[in-house]
Write a protein that holds these residues in place. Structure first.
Motif, PDB file in Angstrom:
ATOM      1  N   PRO A  18     -11.259   2.174  74.174  1.00 50.69           N
ATOM      2  CA  PRO A  18      -9.985   2.003  73.393  1.00 50.69           C
ATOM      3  C   PRO A  18      -9.950   0.848  72.791  1.00 50.69           C
ATOM      4  N   GLU A  19     -10.283  -0.396  72.979  1.00 52.70           N
ATOM      5  CA  GLU A  19     -10.000  -1.507  72.164  1.00 52.70           C
ATOM      6  C   GLU A  19     -10.769  -1.720  70.933  1.00 52.70           C
ATOM      7  N   ASP A  20     -11.652  -0.667  70.919  1.00 53.43           N
ATOM      8  CA  ASP A  20     -12.649  -0.580  69.649  1.00 53.43           C
ATOM      9  C   ASP A  20     -11.732   0.194  68.551  1.00 53.43           C
ATOM     10  N   ALA A  21     -10.721   0.823  69.007  1.00 52.66           N
ATOM     11  CA  ALA A  21     -10.143   1.885  67.916  1.00 52.66           C
ATOM     12  C   ALA A  21      -9.433   0.986  66.731  1.00 52.66           C
ATOM     13  N   ALA A  22      -9.189   1.956  65.541  1.00 52.60           N
ATOM     14  CA  ALA A  22      -8.638   1.187  64.532  1.00 52.60           C
ATOM     15  C   ALA A  22      -7.092   1.073  64.913  1.00 52.60           C
ATOM     16  N   THR A  23      -6.891  -0.483  65.092  1.00 57.90           N
ATOM     17  CA  THR A  23      -5.524  -0.705  65.259  1.00 57.90           C
ATOM     18  C   THR A  23      -4.824  -1.783  64.426  1.00 57.90           C
ATOM     19  N   PHE A  24      -3.774  -1.649  63.912  1.00 55.53           N
ATOM     20  CA  PHE A  24      -3.055  -3.033  63.352  1.00 55.53           C
ATOM     21  C   PHE A  24      -1.596  -2.909  63.798  1.00 55.53           C
ATOM     22  N   ASP A  25      -1.415  -4.581  64.052  1.00 56.86           N
ATOM     23  CA  ASP A  25      -0.263  -5.151  64.474  1.00 56.86           C
ATOM     24  C   ASP A  25       0.217  -4.382  65.779  1.00 56.86           C
ATOM     25  N   GLY A  26      -0.934  -4.241  66.668  1.00 58.65           N
ATOM     26  CA  GLY A  26      -0.654  -3.506  67.757  1.00 58.65           C
ATOM     27  C   GLY A  26      -0.550  -2.054  68.145  1.00 58.65           C
ATOM     28  N   GLU A  27      -0.609  -1.423  66.838  1.00 62.44           N
ATOM     29  CA  GLU A  27      -0.245   0.080  66.728  1.00 62.44           C
ATOM     30  C   GLU A  27      -1.654   0.698  66.556  1.00 62.44           C
ATOM     31  N   MET A  28      -2.442   1.503  67.405  1.00 61.01           N
ATOM     32  CA  MET A  28      -3.414   2.487  67.036  1.00 61.01           C
ATOM     33  C   MET A  28      -3.142   3.436  66.128  1.00 61.01           C
ATOM     34  N   ILE A  29      -4.045   3.200  64.812  1.00 58.15           N
ATOM     35  CA  ILE A  29      -3.705   4.054  63.743  1.00 58.15           C
ATOM     36  C   ILE A  29      -4.700   5.278  63.849  1.00 58.15           C
ATOM     37  N   HIS A  30      -5.896   5.085  64.429  1.00 56.12           N
ATOM     38  CA  HIS A  30      -6.770   6.349  64.449  1.00 56.12           C
ATOM     39  C   HIS A  30      -7.424   5.888  65.968  1.00 56.12           C
ATOM     40  N   PRO A  31      -7.919   6.957  66.799  1.00 56.04           N
ATOM     41  CA  PRO A  31      -8.489   6.844  68.036  1.00 56.04           C
ATOM     42  C   PRO A  31      -9.877   6.910  68.113  1.00 56.04           C
ATOM     43  N   VAL A  32     -10.303   6.133  67.009  1.00 56.16           N
ATOM     44  CA  VAL A  32     -11.955   6.309  66.656  1.00 56.16           C
ATOM     45  C   VAL A  32     -12.479   4.753  66.582  1.00 56.16           C
ATOM     46  N   TYR A  33     -13.530   4.583  66.570  1.00 56.88           N
ATOM     47  CA  TYR A  33     -14.319   3.427  66.560  1.00 56.88           C
ATOM     48  C   TYR A  33     -14.121   2.759  65.046  1.00 56.88           C
ATOM     49  N   SER A  34     -13.625   1.597  65.118  1.00 57.82           N
ATOM     50  CA  SER A  34     -12.993   1.022  63.798  1.00 57.82           C
ATOM     51  C   SER A  34     -14.145   0.344  63.179  1.00 57.82           C
TER      52      SER A  34
END
Length: 149
Positions: A18-34
């Protein structure tokens, strides 16, 4: 650095977390490998390819990365990153990387590592802790850095 054999590869197996997901400012944008997470594992695989060739007192330092992130991989996916040595110079090692999710290529790229004396790297790091950063495009690790020539 000992002379590496062109074509030598190292493959790294990794499970997307989960920590590899596309996340900006603490918000997961996409639940995929960023893309930043893809780059991190590319660099890790390239480092593992480099390690057998380092001499006592040398370290590899990230110098340059190029990536094309072609397709997503969901959280929980098992990915395989292969780094293949494609070029070397006295203070530089280049690997091409391919990241697969199953049979599908999800990313390709190139990782260049600079080879420096550990003591020099440590002193540069310590100096950076006490001073403002160099101007953009200057300083340790830049392509024009004499330590990497």
């Amino acid at each position: 650095m000992r002379t590496p054999e062109i074509g030598t590869s190292h493959t790294l197996e990794y499970t997307v977390r989960p920590e590899d997901a596309a996340t900006f400012d603490g918000e997961m944008i996409h639940p995929v490998y960023s893309t930043p997470s893809v780059v991190r594992t590319m660099e890790r695989a390239a480092r593992l390819a480099l390690l057998p060739y380092l001499e006592e007192g040398e370290v590899g330092a990230g110098h340059e990365v190029h990536v094309i992130h072609r397709a997503p991989a969901p959280i929980g996916a098992h990915v395989r990153v292969t780094a293949t040595i494609t070029a070397h110079a006295p203070r530089r090692l280049t690997c091409t990387t391919v990241t697969n999710h199953g049979d599908r290529v999800i990313a390709t790229g190139t990782v260049v590592q600079g080879i420096v004396a550990a003591a020099d790297f440590r002193s540069r790091y310590e100096a950076a802790q006490d001073a403002p950063g160099p101007a953009p495009g200057a300083g340790a690790g830049h392509r024009d850095d004499p330590a990497l020539r």
